[in-house]
Design a protein around this motif. Structure first.
Motif, short mmCIF file in Angstrom:
data_model
loop_
_atom_site.label_atom_id
_atom_site.label_comp_id
_atom_site.label_asym_id
_atom_site.label_seq_id
_atom_site.Cartn_x
_atom_site.Cartn_y
_atom_site.Cartn_z
N UNK A 33 0.89 7.78 -6.66
CA UNK A 33 -0.54 7.58 -7.98
C UNK A 33 -1.40 6.57 -7.02
N UNK A 36 -6.45 4.37 -3.67
CA UNK A 36 -7.10 3.44 -3.11
C UNK A 36 -6.33 1.84 -2.75
N UNK A 38 -7.85 -2.13 -1.39
CA UNK A 38 -8.02 -2.72 -0.70
C UNK A 38 -7.46 -3.80 -0.28
N UNK A 40 -7.54 -7.89 0.58
CA UNK A 40 -8.01 -9.11 1.28
C UNK A 40 -7.50 -10.46 1.26
N UNK B 1 -6.82 6.48 -14.91
CA UNK B 1 -7.61 5.62 -13.79
C UNK B 1 -6.90 4.15 -13.73
N UNK B 7 -2.06 -10.64 -6.67
CA UNK B 7 -1.42 -11.71 -5.76
C UNK B 7 -0.46 -12.01 -5.44
N UNK B 42 -4.52 -10.68 -1.37
CA UNK B 42 -5.00 -10.09 -2.86
C UNK B 42 -5.32 -9.19 -2.34
N UNK B 43 -5.32 -7.90 -2.98
CA UNK B 43 -5.21 -6.55 -3.40
C UNK B 43 -5.56 -5.58 -4.60
N UNK B 44 -6.44 -4.98 -4.38
CA UNK B 44 -6.86 -4.41 -5.67
C UNK B 44 -6.53 -2.92 -4.97
N UNK B 45 -6.34 -2.29 -6.34
CA UNK B 45 -5.31 -1.57 -6.03
C UNK B 45 -5.68 -0.18 -7.22
N UNK B 46 -5.83 1.08 -6.83
CA UNK B 46 -6.64 1.95 -7.85
C UNK B 46 -5.66 3.15 -8.00
N UNK B 47 -4.79 3.30 -9.48
CA UNK B 47 -3.91 4.06 -9.45
C UNK B 47 -4.58 5.63 -10.27
N UNK B 48 -3.94 5.87 -9.79
CA UNK B 48 -4.03 7.44 -11.22
C UNK B 48 -3.32 7.66 -12.54
N UNK B 58 5.25 0.86 -12.21
CA UNK B 58 4.64 1.58 -10.74
C UNK B 58 4.46 0.41 -9.45
N UNK B 61 7.17 -2.58 -9.21
CA UNK B 61 7.91 -2.06 -7.72
C UNK B 61 7.27 -2.33 -6.63
N UNK B 62 5.95 -1.68 -6.80
CA UNK B 62 5.00 -1.80 -5.13
C UNK B 62 4.93 -3.42 -4.38
N UNK B 66 7.10 -3.29 -1.21
CA UNK B 66 6.20 -3.89 0.08
C UNK B 66 5.01 -4.63 0.15
N UNK B 67 4.81 -5.10 -1.11
CA UNK B 67 3.10 -6.31 -1.44
C UNK B 67 3.82 -7.53 -0.58
#
Lengths: 82, 82
Positions: A33, A36, A38, A40, B1, B7, B42-48, B58, B61-62, B66-67
């Protein structure tokens, strides 16, 4: 004393190989899912003083001079009293 | 989406050499008001998808897989619909 939260991100037009690699790795782990990602940087600073206007001027200057690279990155910050 | 903002910070008890180095560099640049600095990711994720509960499961769990490194790091996340 103030707590400053600073976010530094690559500009949207700048390629983000770290983010692309993480997104691909998440896909391989089965997270289909993810559209994308990014990547930072995030900083939490404790700033001494009582004057929030002076603290904000300082934090903006820190971002411009050291925390972010203004050529390829943008930054945002927020302050709150502790 | 959905947009997920994640963080990842070192646990408070874990030494943060990157943060210490940046704090010292800020001091050398004349920013005497910096009391302490912690550096994080810091991560920005787009989740469908349309299901915010599934998206939240999700993202958690990510982070765990991993993160973030749960041995030395903590993570927080927030989701909002796009």
């Amino acid at each position: 004393m103030f707590l400053a939260k600073v976010h530094v991100m690559l500009k949207p037009t700048v390629n983000d190989p770290q983010g692309l690699t993480i997104a691909r790795a998440l896909g391989r782990l089965g997270f289909d899912s993810v559209n994308s990602l990014r990547a930072g940087k995030y900083f939490e600073l404790k700033i001494e003083g009582d004057d929030i206007v002076a603290a904000e001027v300082d934090v903006k200057s820190m971002c411009e001079k050291l925390l972010a690279n203004p050529v390829i990155e943008t930054f945002t910050y927020e302050l709150r009293a502790l």
